[in-house]
Design a protein around this motif. Structure first.
Motif, PDB file in Angstrom:
ATOM      1  N   ASP A 117      -3.687   1.405   2.174  1.00  0.00           N
ATOM      2  CA  ASP A 117      -3.104   2.748   2.199  1.00  0.00           C
ATOM      3  C   ASP A 117      -3.198   3.296   3.624  1.00  0.00           C
ATOM      4  O   ASP A 117      -4.272   3.311   4.223  1.00  0.00           O
ATOM      5  CB  ASP A 117      -3.857   3.683   1.239  1.00  0.00           C
ATOM      6  N   GLY A 169       0.800  -1.214   0.000  1.00  0.00           N
ATOM      7  CA  GLY A 169       0.000   0.000   0.000  1.00  0.00           C
ATOM      8  C   GLY A 169       0.828   1.257   0.000  1.00  0.00           C
ATOM      9  O   GLY A 169       2.054   1.217   0.121  1.00  0.00           O
ATOM     10  N   ASN A 170       0.151   2.379  -0.133  1.00  0.00           N
ATOM     11  CA  ASN A 170       0.797   3.692  -0.066  1.00  0.00           C
ATOM     12  C   ASN A 170       0.875   4.157   1.383  1.00  0.00           C
ATOM     13  O   ASN A 170      -0.063   3.972   2.161  1.00  0.00           O
ATOM     14  CB  ASN A 170      -0.008   4.732  -0.855  1.00  0.00           C
ATOM     15  N   PHE A 175      -2.950  -3.526  -8.713  1.00  0.00           N
ATOM     16  CA  PHE A 175      -4.382  -3.514  -8.482  1.00  0.00           C
ATOM     17  C   PHE A 175      -5.161  -4.110  -9.655  1.00  0.00           C
ATOM     18  O   PHE A 175      -6.193  -4.770  -9.460  1.00  0.00           O
ATOM     19  CB  PHE A 175      -4.834  -2.072  -8.217  1.00  0.00           C
ATOM     20  N   ARG A 178       1.349   0.910  -8.876  1.00  0.00           N
ATOM     21  CA  ARG A 178       0.153   0.613  -8.095  1.00  0.00           C
ATOM     22  C   ARG A 178      -0.954   0.046  -8.978  1.00  0.00           C
ATOM     23  O   ARG A 178      -1.640  -0.907  -8.612  1.00  0.00           O
ATOM     24  CB  ARG A 178      -0.353   1.881  -7.394  1.00  0.00           C
ATOM     25  N   GLN A 179      -1.136   0.649 -10.147  1.00  0.00           N
ATOM     26  CA  GLN A 179      -2.165   0.165 -11.060  1.00  0.00           C
ATOM     27  C   GLN A 179      -1.841  -1.241 -11.561  1.00  0.00           C
ATOM     28  O   GLN A 179      -2.736  -2.069 -11.748  1.00  0.00           O
ATOM     29  CB  GLN A 179      -2.313   1.127 -12.252  1.00  0.00           C
ATOM     30  N   ARG A 228     -10.971   3.358   1.854  1.00  0.00           N
ATOM     31  CA  ARG A 228      -9.772   2.555   1.588  1.00  0.00           C
ATOM     32  C   ARG A 228      -8.570   3.017   2.413  1.00  0.00           C
ATOM     33  O   ARG A 228      -7.561   2.330   2.479  1.00  0.00           O
ATOM     34  CB  ARG A 228      -9.418   2.627   0.095  1.00  0.00           C
ATOM     35  N   ARG A 283      -2.363   6.591  -6.163  1.00  0.00           N
ATOM     36  CA  ARG A 283      -2.957   5.308  -6.542  1.00  0.00           C
ATOM     37  C   ARG A 283      -2.908   5.055  -8.042  1.00  0.00           C
ATOM     38  O   ARG A 283      -3.013   3.907  -8.486  1.00  0.00           O
ATOM     39  CB  ARG A 283      -4.406   5.255  -6.058  1.00  0.00           C
ATOM     40  N   CYS A 284      -2.762   6.123  -8.819  1.00  0.00           N
ATOM     41  CA  CYS A 284      -2.724   5.983 -10.277  1.00  0.00           C
ATOM     42  C   CYS A 284      -1.314   5.758 -10.821  1.00  0.00           C
ATOM     43  O   CYS A 284      -1.145   5.647 -12.043  1.00  0.00           O
ATOM     44  CB  CYS A 284      -3.349   7.214 -10.946  1.00  0.00           C
ATOM     45  N   ARG A 289      -5.348  10.245  -4.820  1.00  0.00           N
ATOM     46  CA  ARG A 289      -5.759   9.639  -6.102  1.00  0.00           C
ATOM     47  C   ARG A 289      -4.571   9.519  -7.049  1.00  0.00           C
ATOM     48  O   ARG A 289      -4.400   8.498  -7.725  1.00  0.00           O
ATOM     49  CB  ARG A 289      -6.868  10.483  -6.737  1.00  0.00           C
TER      50      ARG A 289
END
Length: 204
Positions: free
Chosen positions: A96, A4-5, A194, A190-191, A30, A185-186, A182
């Protein structure tokens, strides 16, 4: 998985950090909040395990000796620390995590976890900062003066952080924080984690 972040959010006392973090988490299920350990007494309305883990000085010193903290510091005669195990466990599970700490703690975290995303929150002016501190009505005038002096010193460290958010209009500051989350997460890594199954199907 890359995990996670880790969002490290710091600010001088009175900048509105706690209110912003609470609103950010309320709007984003989240996110997980890292509850710090402290030797200070609970304030009205605070709950053990929710706001802080309230422990005595002997227990805190024992955790320090066991290297149980990612960071720890003493502020106004009270100790604060972030549990290493709790944070690492949640990150490994892909969650996160938000750390709400001071600039010194953030410096320690960056040394141990350079991939963290660091954010500094500033008040719109010194006058507004003083108004917010005096409006709390929980500290004595002497303590408020100490907090003001410390806040000015803390604000000089804003350049050590990746992102700077000015809490002038609360809704705008919250939107800025949400945009940072956001964007993190992009990121491609990470993408790729996920959406791994989707990417494999897309590129097959």
């Amino acid at each position: 998985m890359s995990g996670g972040n880790l969002f490290v959010i710091a600010a001088p006392s009175g900048a509105g950090k706690t209110s912003l973090v609470q609103a950010l988490m309320a709007a984003d299920p989240r996110l997980r909040f890292s509850v710090s350990h402290t030797t200070r007494r609970p304030r009205p309305g605070e709950e053990n395990g929710r706001d802080y883990h309230f422990i005595d000085e002997d227990a805190f010193r024992r955790m320090v000796s066991e290297c149980a903290f990612l960071e720890h510091a003493e502020v106004f005669g009270r100790c604060y620390g972030t549990s290493r195990a709790a944070v690492e466990e949640r990150l490994a599970a892909g969650e996160d995590v938000i750390l709400e700490i001071d600039w010194q703690g953030a410096r320690q975290i960056r040394a141990l976890m350079p991939a963290c995303i660091s954010i500094f929150i500033l008040p719109p002016s010194r006058g507004e900062l003083e108004r917010r501190l005096r409006g709390r009505a929980t500290d004595s005038p002497d303590v408020i003066e100490q907090r003001l002096a410390l806040a000015v010193a803390e604000m000089r460290h804003y350049g050590e952080f990746e992102y700077l958010v000015v809490n002038d209009r609360f809704d705008e500051a919250l939107t800025d924080l949400q945009a940072i989350v956001r964007a993190a997460r992009c990121r491609t890594d990470r993408q790729a984690d996920f959406r791994s199954a989707w990417l494999n199907d897309l590129l097959a």
